[in-house]
Write a protein that holds these residues in place. Structure first.
Motif, short mmCIF file in Angstrom:
data_model
loop_
_atom_site.label_atom_id
_atom_site.label_comp_id
_atom_site.label_asym_id
_atom_site.label_seq_id
_atom_site.Cartn_x
_atom_site.Cartn_y
_atom_site.Cartn_z
N ILE A 1 0.83 -1.21 0.00
CA ILE A 1 0.00 0.00 0.00
C ILE A 1 0.86 1.26 0.00
N VAL A 2 1.84 1.31 0.90
CA VAL A 2 2.60 2.55 1.09
C VAL A 2 3.81 2.63 0.16
N GLY A 3 4.34 1.47 -0.29
CA GLY A 3 5.54 1.47 -1.12
C GLY A 3 5.40 2.28 -2.39
N PRO A 4 4.34 2.04 -3.19
CA PRO A 4 4.21 2.82 -4.43
C PRO A 4 4.14 4.32 -4.20
N LEU A 5 3.52 4.73 -3.11
CA LEU A 5 3.45 6.16 -2.80
C LEU A 5 4.84 6.72 -2.48
N ILE A 6 5.59 6.00 -1.65
CA ILE A 6 6.93 6.47 -1.25
C ILE A 6 7.86 6.56 -2.46
N PHE A 7 7.95 5.47 -3.21
CA PHE A 7 8.95 5.42 -4.27
C PHE A 7 8.51 6.17 -5.52
N GLY A 8 7.22 6.13 -5.81
CA GLY A 8 6.74 6.89 -6.96
C GLY A 8 6.94 8.39 -6.78
N GLU A 9 6.60 8.89 -5.59
CA GLU A 9 6.77 10.31 -5.32
C GLU A 9 8.24 10.70 -5.24
N THR A 10 9.05 9.84 -4.64
CA THR A 10 10.49 10.14 -4.54
C THR A 10 11.12 10.21 -5.93
N PHE A 11 10.76 9.28 -6.80
CA PHE A 11 11.30 9.27 -8.16
C PHE A 11 10.88 10.53 -8.91
N ALA A 12 9.60 10.87 -8.81
CA ALA A 12 9.12 12.08 -9.49
C ALA A 12 9.82 13.33 -8.95
N TRP A 13 9.97 13.40 -7.63
CA TRP A 13 10.64 14.56 -7.01
C TRP A 13 12.08 14.68 -7.49
N SER A 14 12.80 13.56 -7.59
CA SER A 14 14.20 13.61 -8.02
C SER A 14 14.32 14.04 -9.48
N LEU A 15 13.36 13.66 -10.31
CA LEU A 15 13.42 14.07 -11.71
C LEU A 15 13.13 15.56 -11.88
N ARG A 16 12.21 16.08 -11.08
CA ARG A 16 11.89 17.51 -11.18
C ARG A 16 13.05 18.37 -10.73
N ARG A 17 13.92 17.81 -9.91
CA ARG A 17 15.07 18.56 -9.39
C ARG A 17 16.39 18.01 -9.93
N GLU A 18 16.31 17.38 -11.10
CA GLU A 18 17.51 16.74 -11.63
C GLU A 18 18.62 17.74 -11.90
N ALA A 19 18.28 18.95 -12.34
CA ALA A 19 19.31 19.93 -12.67
C ALA A 19 20.20 20.24 -11.47
N SER A 20 19.60 20.31 -10.29
CA SER A 20 20.38 20.63 -9.09
C SER A 20 20.77 19.39 -8.31
N LEU A 21 19.92 18.37 -8.32
CA LEU A 21 20.17 17.17 -7.51
C LEU A 21 21.00 16.14 -8.26
N ASN A 22 20.69 15.95 -9.54
CA ASN A 22 21.40 14.99 -10.40
C ASN A 22 21.46 13.60 -9.77
N SER A 23 20.30 13.11 -9.33
CA SER A 23 20.25 11.78 -8.70
C SER A 23 18.93 11.09 -9.04
N PRO A 24 18.78 10.62 -10.29
CA PRO A 24 17.55 9.91 -10.65
C PRO A 24 17.37 8.61 -9.88
#
Length: 429
Positions: free
Chosen positions: A374-397
């Motif tokens: 139940i909680v896994g898809p929410l955690i990892f899906g949101e984390t992945f999306a967040w990292s992509l939106r900040r790829e320019a500064s974070l650079n950690s897909p």
């Protein structure tokens, strides 16, 4: 007080010990075949169900993705609630009737989805599927009944390899049949499960004799929260269940973002993805069938669990850091050793409870797996999306994969404290 959760570890020898090697092997063979056939039937749906959902949404991929998340979460909820109920029911009336009812229910559910006229009918079928799929907990209890304590880790490793085999074969069958019709794979899954039910009806012996069953079914302990009382009632059991939960939660990252992550970072095509599934599946089978037994015999269950957790964490770090697809694949053999974790944990956990509580134990574990689903898809899906939106500064897909590595490191720390073998179970002639 007849509460099996508060009784000491069992004094009678397992039923299998009194039944003879041939009966024990036949019973294990059926459970292995059942796990294989069930996982094949589930695997068949992997490449098909999202496309059928999209068909019902008029080809709207975004809407299909949202519905697919709802379907997955609902399935996890059904596992969460039904796992303890079926587990305790098997402690009360025996493993055989619960397994047969579950197999029959799965066959009906697949037919329900094959002929579903609308998205809502398909959703109802998915609810029923999640409820009856909770038979996995009963299969685990059956395996504990027919296997001596010192051989349980190896047997659970074989059972896990059956799931791995199924998830290699199933998606291939589903993809081939789905080329002809999106409904055809569901019919195939129904047929496979129905054959499993009929075979069990004719062959499967009962593993839990009446004198070793619960005296009464207790709803207060059959609900998911009540089942945690069993985990708290035995020293170290709750900690071991926590290790299993962290592992299950960490694993959710792969079905949640694997396709998107590898396509985005490495440009992998469906063909490459299919070969990767095959490679990782074969490696998993090798570990579970050929390494678990010798590793437990030489290192013991505790060290095997710790080794698996370290390998899993290392594999996740490798996956998250790999800058090219071929580098990613080099980490697959390392990550495959995480297949040591659950057989070792199951071996340790089943030795801490009585025969009357094996079903409750597996049901509690399945509820924890439901929470992870139940909680896994929410955690990892949101984390992945967040990292992509900040790829320019974070650079950690690979940030979401690093989170999974962190969960396994937490599991390693917890296992250091709790993953110790209990006192040997008394044996009787």
């Amino acid at each position: 007080m007849d509460d099996a959760a508060t009784n000491p570890v069992e004094t009678p020898a397992p039923t299998a010990e009194r039944s003879g090697p041939r009966r024990r092997q036949a019973a294990f063979g059926f459970i292995f075949a059942s796990a294989l056939m069930n996982s094949v039937s589930f695997g068949i749906m992997i490449p098909i169900l999202p496309n059928l959902i999209r068909q019902f949404t008029g080809g709207d991929t975004a809407a299909a993705s949202e519905w697919n998340m709802v379907f997955g979460t609902t399935w996890g909820l059904m596992q969460f609630f039904m796992g303890p109920i079926l587990g305790m029911l098997s402690d009360r009336v025996g493993r055989r009737p619960v397994l047969l009812i579950s197999f029959f229910g799965l066959a009906v559910d697949f037919l329900f989805m094959a002929f579903a006229p609308s998205l809502w009918w398909l959703y109802v079928g998915r609810i029923l599927n999640g409820m009856t799929a909770s038979s996995f907990s009963t299969a685990g209890a059956y395996l504990a009944d027919v296997t001596a304590p010192e051989r349980r880790a190896r047997s659970f490793g074989m059972l896990t390899s059956a799931f791995s085999f199924g998830f290699i074969i199933g998606p291939t069958i589903g993809g081939v049949l789905g080329e002809h019709s999106l409904r055809l794979p569901f019919l195939a899954a129904a047929a496979i499960t129905a054959v499993n039910w009929f075979y069990g009806l004719l062959i499967l012996p009962e593993s839990l004799p009446p004198e070793r069953r619960l005296k009464a079914f207790h709803w207060a302990r059959a609900n998911p929260l009540g089942s945690l009382r069993l985990l708290r009632a035995h020293p170290g059991l709750l900690g071991l269940a926590g290790v299993g939960f962290l592992f299950q939660l960490a694993q959710i990252v792969l079905p949640t973002i694997f396709v998107l992550y590898t396509s985005y970072r490495y440009g992998w095509t469906p063909g490459v993805l299919g070969m990767t599934f095959l490679l990782t599946g074969v490696l998993g089978v090798i570990v579970q069938m050929f390494l678990v037994g010798p590793a437990v015999g030489r290192l013991g269950e505790r060290r095997v669990v710790l080794l698996g957790l370290l390998a899993g964490a290392s594999g996740f770090v490798w996956y998250g850091a790999a800058s090219a697809g071929w580098v990613y694949l080099l980490g697959a053999p390392i990550f495959a050793l995480s297949g040591l974790i659950m057989p070792g944990l199951q071996g340790l956990m089943t030795r801490r409870v009585s025969p009357q509580a094996q079903g409750q134990l597996q049901g509690a574990n399945q509820s924890l797996q439901g929470i992870a689903s139940i909680v896994g898809p929410l955690i990892f899906g949101e984390t992945f999306a967040w990292s992509l939106r900040r790829e320019a500064s974070l650079n950690s897909p690979g940030l979401a994969i690093y989170v999974s590595a962190g969960l396994l490191i937490l599991g390693f720390a917890l296992a250091l404290r709790t993953a110790r073998a209990p006192n040997p179970e008394p044996r009787t002639a």
